[in-house]
Design an enzyme around this catalytic site. Sequence first.
Site, PDB file in Angstrom:
ATOM      1  N   ARG A 167     -13.873  -6.123 -10.956  1.00 28.17           N
ATOM      2  CA  ARG A 167     -14.048  -5.522  -9.622  1.00 28.17           C
ATOM      3  C   ARG A 167     -14.834  -4.209  -9.678  1.00 28.17           C
ATOM      4  O   ARG A 167     -14.804  -3.503 -10.680  1.00 28.17           O
ATOM      5  CB  ARG A 167     -12.671  -5.331  -8.962  1.00 28.17           C
ATOM      6  CG  ARG A 167     -12.002  -6.675  -8.720  1.00 28.17           C
ATOM      7  CD  ARG A 167     -10.681  -6.542  -8.059  1.00 28.17           C
ATOM      8  NE  ARG A 167     -10.796  -6.039  -6.700  1.00 28.17           N
ATOM      9  CZ  ARG A 167      -9.751  -5.760  -5.922  1.00 28.17           C
ATOM     10  NH1 ARG A 167      -8.525  -5.957  -6.378  1.00 28.17           N
ATOM     11  NH2 ARG A 167      -9.933  -5.304  -4.708  1.00 28.17           N
ATOM     12  N   ASP A 189      -7.187  -7.878   4.627  1.00 30.44           N
ATOM     13  CA  ASP A 189      -6.338  -8.731   3.788  1.00 30.44           C
ATOM     14  C   ASP A 189      -5.852  -9.979   4.529  1.00 30.44           C
ATOM     15  O   ASP A 189      -5.248 -10.862   3.923  1.00 30.44           O
ATOM     16  CB  ASP A 189      -5.141  -7.930   3.254  1.00 30.44           C
ATOM     17  CG  ASP A 189      -5.598  -6.841   2.277  1.00 30.44           C
ATOM     18  OD1 ASP A 189      -6.704  -6.964   1.723  1.00 30.44           O
ATOM     19  OD2 ASP A 189      -4.838  -5.876   2.073  1.00 30.44           O
ATOM     20  N   SER A 210       0.843  -1.210   0.000  1.00 32.02           N
ATOM     21  CA  SER A 210       0.000   0.000   0.000  1.00 32.02           C
ATOM     22  C   SER A 210       0.870   1.249   0.000  1.00 32.02           C
ATOM     23  O   SER A 210       0.611   2.213  -0.731  1.00 32.02           O
ATOM     24  CB  SER A 210      -0.889   0.040   1.246  1.00 32.02           C
ATOM     25  OG  SER A 210      -1.824  -0.995   1.210  1.00 32.02           O
ATOM     26  N   ARG A 216       1.530   4.311  -3.007  1.00 33.00           N
ATOM     27  CA  ARG A 216       1.317   5.732  -2.686  1.00 33.00           C
ATOM     28  C   ARG A 216       2.579   6.544  -2.962  1.00 33.00           C
ATOM     29  O   ARG A 216       2.528   7.634  -3.514  1.00 33.00           O
ATOM     30  CB  ARG A 216       0.861   5.873  -1.230  1.00 33.00           C
ATOM     31  CG  ARG A 216      -0.617   5.455  -1.047  1.00 33.00           C
ATOM     32  CD  ARG A 216      -0.894   5.038   0.378  1.00 33.00           C
ATOM     33  NE  ARG A 216      -2.301   4.780   0.649  1.00 33.00           N
ATOM     34  CZ  ARG A 216      -2.965   3.649   0.348  1.00 33.00           C
ATOM     35  NH1 ARG A 216      -2.337   2.657  -0.255  1.00 33.00           N
ATOM     36  NH2 ARG A 216      -4.242   3.499   0.648  1.00 33.00           N
TER      37      ARG A 216
HETATM   38  C1  S3P Z   1      -5.655  -1.104   0.139  1.00 35.38           C
HETATM   39  C2  S3P Z   1      -6.884  -1.063   0.739  1.00 35.38           C
HETATM   40  C3  S3P Z   1      -7.728  -2.261   0.924  1.00 35.38           C
HETATM   41  C4  S3P Z   1      -6.908  -3.532   0.842  1.00 35.38           C
HETATM   42  C5  S3P Z   1      -6.000  -3.533  -0.364  1.00 35.38           C
HETATM   43  C6  S3P Z   1      -5.030  -2.364  -0.314  1.00 35.38           C
HETATM   44  C7  S3P Z   1      -4.907   0.158  -0.028  1.00 35.38           C
HETATM   45  O1  S3P Z   1      -8.714  -2.292  -0.095  1.00 35.38           O
HETATM   46  O2  S3P Z   1      -7.758  -4.652   0.805  1.00 35.38           O
HETATM   47  O3  S3P Z   1      -5.255  -4.734  -0.415  1.00 35.38           O
HETATM   48  O4  S3P Z   1      -3.717   0.122  -0.387  1.00 35.38           O
HETATM   49  O5  S3P Z   1      -5.506   1.217   0.186  1.00 35.38           O
HETATM   50  P1  S3P Z   1     -10.099  -1.482   0.037  1.00 35.38           P
HETATM   51  O6  S3P Z   1      -9.816  -0.047  -0.016  1.00 35.38           O
HETATM   52  O7  S3P Z   1     -10.896  -1.969  -1.142  1.00 35.38           O
HETATM   53  O8  S3P Z   1     -10.689  -1.924   1.334  1.00 35.38           O
END
Ligand code: S3P
Length: 440
Positions: free
Chosen positions: A130, A327, A32, A36
């Site tokens: 999705r 996750d 994540s 970013r």
């Molecule tokens: C993520 C947010 C989550 C997570 C994904 C990564 C992120 O998804 O399940 O693996 O990097 O912001 P959602 O925002 O759909 O909950």
Amino acid sequence: MSQSIQSPGSNSRTFRYQGPLHGSESVPGDKSMTHRAILFGALATGTTQIYGWLDAADCRSSMHVVEQLGATVYQTGNALNITGTGGRLREPEDVLDCGNSGTTMRMFTGALAAKVPFACLTGDDSLRRRPMQRVLQPLLQMGASVQSRTGYKAPLCISGEGLHGIEYTLPVASAQVKSAVLIAGMLASEGVTTVTESVLTRDHTENMLEAFGVKLQREPMTDGQRIQVQPAQQLQGAVIEIPGDFSSAAFLIAAGLLVDESQIVLENVGVNPTRVGLLRVLDRMGARIERFNHKILVKEDVADIKVNASTLQATTIVADEIPSLIDELPIIAILATRANGMTSVTGARELRVKETDRIHALVTGLRAIGVKVDEWEDGFSVEGPQIIQGGVVDSFGDHRIAMSFAIAGLISAQGVTILGWDCVDISFPEFENALRRMQK
Ligand code: S3P
């Protein structure tokens, strides 16, 4: 030592008991945070240096996308460098391929809506299935125009520029949607953007934007938080240090807990409270886990995690807790097979729209290896302890399903073979090697 992994090179792997796990490992960089850092680096003025970044397929998708938007990406030593566009993303000449990465598609949509005249995004079979309405809806309210396949599915085309701020309450607890709206808001031409979430989701965007010089205000509420961002902000290149990904560590934590007589240490793992719901769940399950060597990197809590094999008690996980362990639910299903009593998960409908329908994938896989499990529309329950006989399961092309069943193999009677193993490259290409080193 004999190898736990057979038929290397093929797209399946078999994992079986190979004795206790020992030693220290570091896990790959946080996925994540890497996404970013790449996006913010591309938006910023100057060069951003990213250390500890995740070198895996999902983040490579983000790197390719920023290159198509005019940023330069190159490696020097351990650093991934992004020379930014100073806020002037280039209109891409071709469709942007986000691969398997929902985070890339959703977060970039926020930036594109504000900054380029026209862009289209697509992805692999999984990503094109999705839901994208959740991110397109607020962007439409901000003044973007959007086209998509029926049902707001990718490919998506966005034309924007000149967005205005909005007040937005998240209808689904999603950090990706929160991030897309905040990013569009900080790049909008006018008007403050306010995002309210009633359950806290991961806050890496908020933490990292501040490192890039973006001003935002965060106001904690009894439930969740409100975040406010000013329009027309300019990001400044930054040095970003990324810790190990807790969601990757989770598979090794589970292995350490489940395989008798194991004791392992995972070093330099991100333990941001919005991410470590699994540690809170494991604490009430009686897991013997310690955190030490605490430090802070770019406003993020980081620690080493020591795991001892433990006898686990069942637990109940409900909606409020889900975003902090979303996750980790696949590996929680495997942990549940060994916990005494009924472990149940509800309020997790979001699992149905991840890289695959994870509830279906888990229930199908668990039954294939001899585990009794009940499936709910929004979760599952497993009564333990149960013996995992072993057998063949399908990853459904989902990295977290594949790694969860690999851990199940370590505690199975006959071994578990996972079909469609190569999806592990999405987030943790070194998974097999890390596990093998701890089995020596
Ligand atoms: C993520 C947010 C989550 C997570 C994904 C990564 C992120 O998804 O399940 O693996 O990097 O912001 P959602 O925002 O759909 O909950």
